[in-house]
Design a protein around this motif. Structure first.
Motif, mmCIF file in Angstrom:
data_model
loop_
_atom_site.group_PDB
_atom_site.id
_atom_site.type_symbol
_atom_site.label_atom_id
_atom_site.label_comp_id
_atom_site.label_asym_id
_atom_site.label_seq_id
_atom_site.Cartn_x
_atom_site.Cartn_y
_atom_site.Cartn_z
ATOM 1 N N THR A 280 0.845 -1.177 0.000
ATOM 2 C CA THR A 280 0.000 0.000 0.000
ATOM 3 C C THR A 280 0.883 1.231 0.000
ATOM 4 O O THR A 280 1.778 1.353 0.825
ATOM 5 C CB THR A 280 -0.912 0.014 1.250
ATOM 6 N N ASP A 281 0.648 2.140 -0.937
ATOM 7 C CA ASP A 281 1.465 3.338 -0.993
ATOM 8 C C ASP A 281 0.821 4.461 -0.192
ATOM 9 O O ASP A 281 -0.235 4.290 0.396
ATOM 10 C CB ASP A 281 1.755 3.741 -2.441
ATOM 11 N N HIS A 282 1.444 5.604 -0.182
ATOM 12 C CA HIS A 282 1.029 6.759 0.594
ATOM 13 C C HIS A 282 -0.403 7.186 0.302
ATOM 14 O O HIS A 282 -1.105 7.681 1.159
ATOM 15 C CB HIS A 282 1.998 7.907 0.313
ATOM 16 N N SER A 283 -0.872 6.980 -0.914
ATOM 17 C CA SER A 283 -2.207 7.418 -1.296
ATOM 18 C C SER A 283 -3.287 6.427 -0.901
ATOM 19 O O SER A 283 -4.459 6.682 -1.093
ATOM 20 C CB SER A 283 -2.266 7.650 -2.805
ATOM 21 N N GLY A 284 -2.921 5.284 -0.359
ATOM 22 C CA GLY A 284 -3.897 4.321 0.123
ATOM 23 C C GLY A 284 -4.293 3.265 -0.880
ATOM 24 O O GLY A 284 -5.094 2.390 -0.566
ATOM 25 N N GLU A 285 -3.775 3.303 -2.091
ATOM 26 C CA GLU A 285 -4.094 2.282 -3.071
ATOM 27 C C GLU A 285 -2.986 1.242 -3.098
ATOM 28 O O GLU A 285 -1.849 1.505 -2.743
ATOM 29 C CB GLU A 285 -4.259 2.899 -4.458
ATOM 30 N N THR A 286 -3.325 0.064 -3.554
ATOM 31 C CA THR A 286 -2.376 -1.033 -3.603
ATOM 32 C C THR A 286 -1.589 -0.996 -4.907
ATOM 33 O O THR A 286 -2.172 -0.879 -5.973
ATOM 34 C CB THR A 286 -3.114 -2.378 -3.490
ATOM 35 N N ALA A 287 -0.263 -1.076 -4.804
ATOM 36 C CA ALA A 287 0.587 -1.157 -5.982
ATOM 37 C C ALA A 287 0.783 -2.619 -6.332
ATOM 38 O O ALA A 287 1.051 -3.441 -5.464
ATOM 39 C CB ALA A 287 1.930 -0.490 -5.716
ATOM 40 N N GLU A 288 0.630 -2.934 -7.596
ATOM 41 C CA GLU A 288 0.766 -4.319 -8.029
ATOM 42 C C GLU A 288 1.904 -4.423 -9.030
ATOM 43 O O GLU A 288 2.582 -3.458 -9.319
ATOM 44 C CB GLU A 288 -0.557 -4.790 -8.634
ATOM 45 N N GLY A 289 2.100 -5.605 -9.573
ATOM 46 C CA GLY A 289 3.136 -5.801 -10.569
ATOM 47 C C GLY A 289 4.519 -5.651 -9.977
ATOM 48 O O GLY A 289 4.775 -6.007 -8.823
ATOM 49 N N PHE A 290 5.425 -5.101 -10.773
ATOM 50 C CA PHE A 290 6.818 -4.992 -10.377
ATOM 51 C C PHE A 290 6.999 -4.169 -9.107
ATOM 52 O O PHE A 290 7.775 -4.524 -8.226
ATOM 53 C CB PHE A 290 7.629 -4.394 -11.525
ATOM 54 N N HIS A 291 6.269 -3.064 -8.997
ATOM 55 C CA HIS A 291 6.395 -2.228 -7.796
ATOM 56 C C HIS A 291 5.967 -3.000 -6.552
ATOM 57 O O HIS A 291 6.535 -2.845 -5.486
ATOM 58 C CB HIS A 291 5.600 -0.936 -7.950
ATOM 59 N N GLY A 292 4.969 -3.845 -6.687
ATOM 60 C CA GLY A 292 4.544 -4.680 -5.568
ATOM 61 C C GLY A 292 5.601 -5.708 -5.203
ATOM 62 O O GLY A 292 5.835 -5.989 -4.028
ATOM 63 N N LEU A 293 6.260 -6.272 -6.216
ATOM 64 C CA LEU A 293 7.331 -7.240 -5.951
ATOM 65 C C LEU A 293 8.510 -6.589 -5.240
ATOM 66 O O LEU A 293 9.132 -7.193 -4.373
ATOM 67 C CB LEU A 293 7.820 -7.872 -7.259
ATOM 68 N N MET A 294 8.821 -5.352 -5.618
ATOM 69 C CA MET A 294 9.917 -4.629 -4.962
ATOM 70 C C MET A 294 9.610 -4.416 -3.486
ATOM 71 O O MET A 294 10.472 -4.574 -2.642
ATOM 72 C CB MET A 294 10.119 -3.268 -5.630
ATOM 73 N N GLY A 295 8.385 -4.012 -3.192
ATOM 74 C CA GLY A 295 7.988 -3.814 -1.809
ATOM 75 C C GLY A 295 8.294 -2.455 -1.228
ATOM 76 O O GLY A 295 8.230 -2.272 -0.018
#
Length: 155
Positions: free
Chosen positions: A9-24
Motif C-alpha cells: 500500500t502506498d502513501h495514497s492508500g491504493e495497492t501497488a501491483e506488478g513490479f512495484h509490488g514485488l519490490m515492496g
C-alpha cells in the motif's frame, strides 16, 4: 508491506501491483516536486555477493524521480510518467536495514521534466544517486498544473 511480497500500500492508500509490488517499496511522503520512498532490504534484494543489488537501487531512483514530477493536490487527478533517460551512480553498499530514496523535480515544462534522486542507508550514508528526464503520460485526468497520480498510472 504485504506478507506475500506481491503488493503493498502506498502513501495514497491504493495497492501497488506488478513490479512495484514485488519490490515492496512504500511511498511515505509525496508533495509537489518531491517524493520519498522507503524499502526494508530483504534477502531477495541482494546480489550474489550479499549486498543490495544495483537494479534495486536503480528502480528506487527511477520510481522516486517519477513520483516527484507527478504530484497533484486533487486526489481525483491521475497522472503517470515515462522515463526517457536515467543515469545512476553507486556510492555505497548495504545488505540490510531500511533505505530511503528522496526524489526532487528540478526543472521542466508542461510535459517533460528533469528530476534527481538520492538513496540513503538507514544510518544516513549516501549509497546511490541519479538523475533523469521524464515525460508525463498522455491520458489520465489532466490538471491545470503538471502533475497528478503515480508514475505507474495508479494513484
Amino acid at each position: 508491506m504485504a506478507d506475500d511480497n506481491t503488493q503493498h500500500t502506498d502513501h495514497s492508500g491504493e495497492t501497488a501491483e506488478g513490479f512495484h509490488g514485488l519490490m515492496g517499496h512504500q511511498l511515505v511522503e509525496w508533495e509537489k516536486d518531491r517524493a520519498v520512498l522507503e524499502l526494508d532490504v530483504q534477502p531477495k534484494h541482494l546480489n550474489r555477493s550479499g549486498v543490495l543489488h544495483g537494479g534495486v537501487l536503480s528502480t528506487l531512483l527511477d520510481a522516486v524521480c517519477g513520483f516527484a514530477g507527478c504530484y497533484a493536490d486533487d486526489p481525483a487527478e491521475h497522472r503517470g510518467a515515462i522515463t526517457l533517460s536515467l543515469t545512476v551512480s553507486f556510492t555505497g553498499q548495504v545488505n540490510s536495514g531500511r533505505i530511503r530514496a528522496v526524489g526532487r523535480r528540478r526543472a521542466g515544462g508542461r510535459r517533460i521534466y528533469a528530476a534527481t534522486g538520492e538513496v540513503f542507508s538507514e544510518s544516513g550514508e549516501l549509497i546511490a544517486l541519479g538523475e533523469g528526464t521524464f515525460r508525463l503520460r498522455s491520458g489520465g485526468t489532466p490538471s491545470g498544473e503538471e502533475g497528478g497520480g503515480a508514475p505507474d498510472g495508479s494513484r
